[in-house]
Design an enzyme around this catalytic site. Sequence first.
Site, PDB file in Angstrom:
ATOM      1  N   ASP A 168      -3.086   0.518   7.429  1.00 28.03           N
ATOM      2  CA  ASP A 168      -1.802   1.245   7.547  1.00 28.03           C
ATOM      3  C   ASP A 168      -0.850   0.684   8.600  1.00 28.03           C
ATOM      4  OD1 ASP A 168      -2.964   3.011   5.691  1.00 28.03           O
ATOM      5  OD2 ASP A 168      -3.788   4.266   7.272  1.00 28.03           O
TER       6      ASP A 168
ATOM      7  N   HIS B  74       0.778   5.072   1.535  1.00 23.47           N
ATOM      8  CA  HIS B  74       0.043   5.947   2.441  1.00 23.47           C
ATOM      9  C   HIS B  74       0.674   7.339   2.339  1.00 23.47           C
ATOM     10  CE1 HIS B  74      -2.404   7.068   5.855  1.00 23.47           C
ATOM     11  NE2 HIS B  74      -1.347   7.651   6.387  1.00 23.47           N
TER      12      HIS B  74
ATOM     13  N   ASN C 296       0.868  -1.190   0.000  1.00 24.94           N
ATOM     14  CA  ASN C 296       0.000   0.000   0.000  1.00 24.94           C
ATOM     15  C   ASN C 296       0.896   1.228   0.000  1.00 24.94           C
ATOM     16  OD1 ASN C 296      -2.353   1.623   0.304  1.00 24.94           O
ATOM     17  ND2 ASN C 296      -1.920   1.832   2.488  1.00 24.94           N
TER      18      ASN C 296
HETATM   19  C1  GRF Z   1      -2.746   8.750  -2.496  1.00 25.06           C
HETATM   20  O1  GRF Z   1      -2.448   9.946  -1.826  1.00 25.06           O
HETATM   21  C2  GRF Z   1      -2.357   7.551  -1.663  1.00 25.06           C
HETATM   22  O2  GRF Z   1      -1.288   7.809  -0.804  1.00 25.06           O
HETATM   23  C3  GRF Z   1      -3.582   7.283  -0.849  1.00 25.06           C
HETATM   24  O3  GRF Z   1      -4.655   7.596  -1.682  1.00 25.06           O
HETATM   25  C4  GRF Z   1      -4.239   8.558  -2.668  1.00 25.06           C
HETATM   26  C5  GRF Z   1      -4.602   7.964  -3.993  1.00 25.06           C
HETATM   27  O4  GRF Z   1      -4.398   8.850  -5.038  1.00 25.06           O
HETATM   28  N1  GRF Z   1      -3.580   5.950  -0.325  1.00 25.06           N
HETATM   29  P1  GRF Z   1      -4.603   8.363  -6.549  1.00 25.06           P
HETATM   30  O5  GRF Z   1      -5.998   7.785  -6.650  1.00 25.06           O
HETATM   31  O6  GRF Z   1      -3.555   7.339  -6.823  1.00 25.06           O
HETATM   32  O7  GRF Z   1      -4.436   9.598  -7.359  1.00 25.06           O
END
Ligand code: GRF
Length: 239
Positions: A180, A139, A137
């Site tokens: 997370d 974050h 993931n």
């Molecule tokens: C990103 O900021 C990521 O860290 C979080 O969700 C957001 C997704 O953005 N988990 P995108 O859809 O990839 O533009």
Amino acid sequence: MKLFKQDGCRWARHSCMSLPPVIEDSPTEKCRLAIFVSGGGSNLKSIHKACMDEQINGEVAVVVSNLPTCGGVLYAQAHEIPAVFFPKAKATPEIGLSKKQLISSLQALEIDFILLAGYLKLVPKEVVDAYPRKILNVHPALLPAFGGKGFYGMRVHKAVVASGARYSGPTVHFVDEEFDRGPILAQQAVCISPTDTPKIVARKVLQQEHKLYPECVAALCSGRVTWRADGVPIIWTPS
Ligand code: GRF
């Protein structure tokens, strides 16, 4: 192999190790990736692009989403990437998969790694168990701070600004059954000014996500991730 480094922040992404690992034969076949999305899909796009440019030894085999009309799904459709929906949405239950169906679909597609990219639902334990050490993931803050249930999207950046922290940045981590919480693979510190708004912080962090996440996926798909005995992952660059 060298430890994974980054200009200006030498050891920010990993713990210092003096001996390189003995890496078994690196995989030569392309890894098959499933990318889970709920939002705009900019991370999906950066990983897909890195696959197309052969910076990642992998291909995006399927996109999984809880939201059939989100930007990530529209991107998949525009690029002929199959999309499936999980879990079933109230508005469109007829097209959603059950847990069992999701796992069978991932197995039928011979998925090697699952990448969460802005997926807002908790990944069920059954899926985590079916893909041990194979789910990542990204974050948008430096875990373990500013993470967990309820910390998503602008809420994360608002909390960072409210705290007065002078650093934020993306964390790429392995996924377990809690939001997370899984082992951290890589982080990229980003300087925050006390005058930055949450929107500015979000932009700065997202920019770094688009570099860090593909680099981590490239390492994973080339066998450049090893594990410390205590369960901490280590990422290596090719020598
Ligand atoms: C990103 O900021 C990521 O860290 C979080 O969700 C957001 C997704 O953005 N988990 P995108 O859809 O990839 O533009």
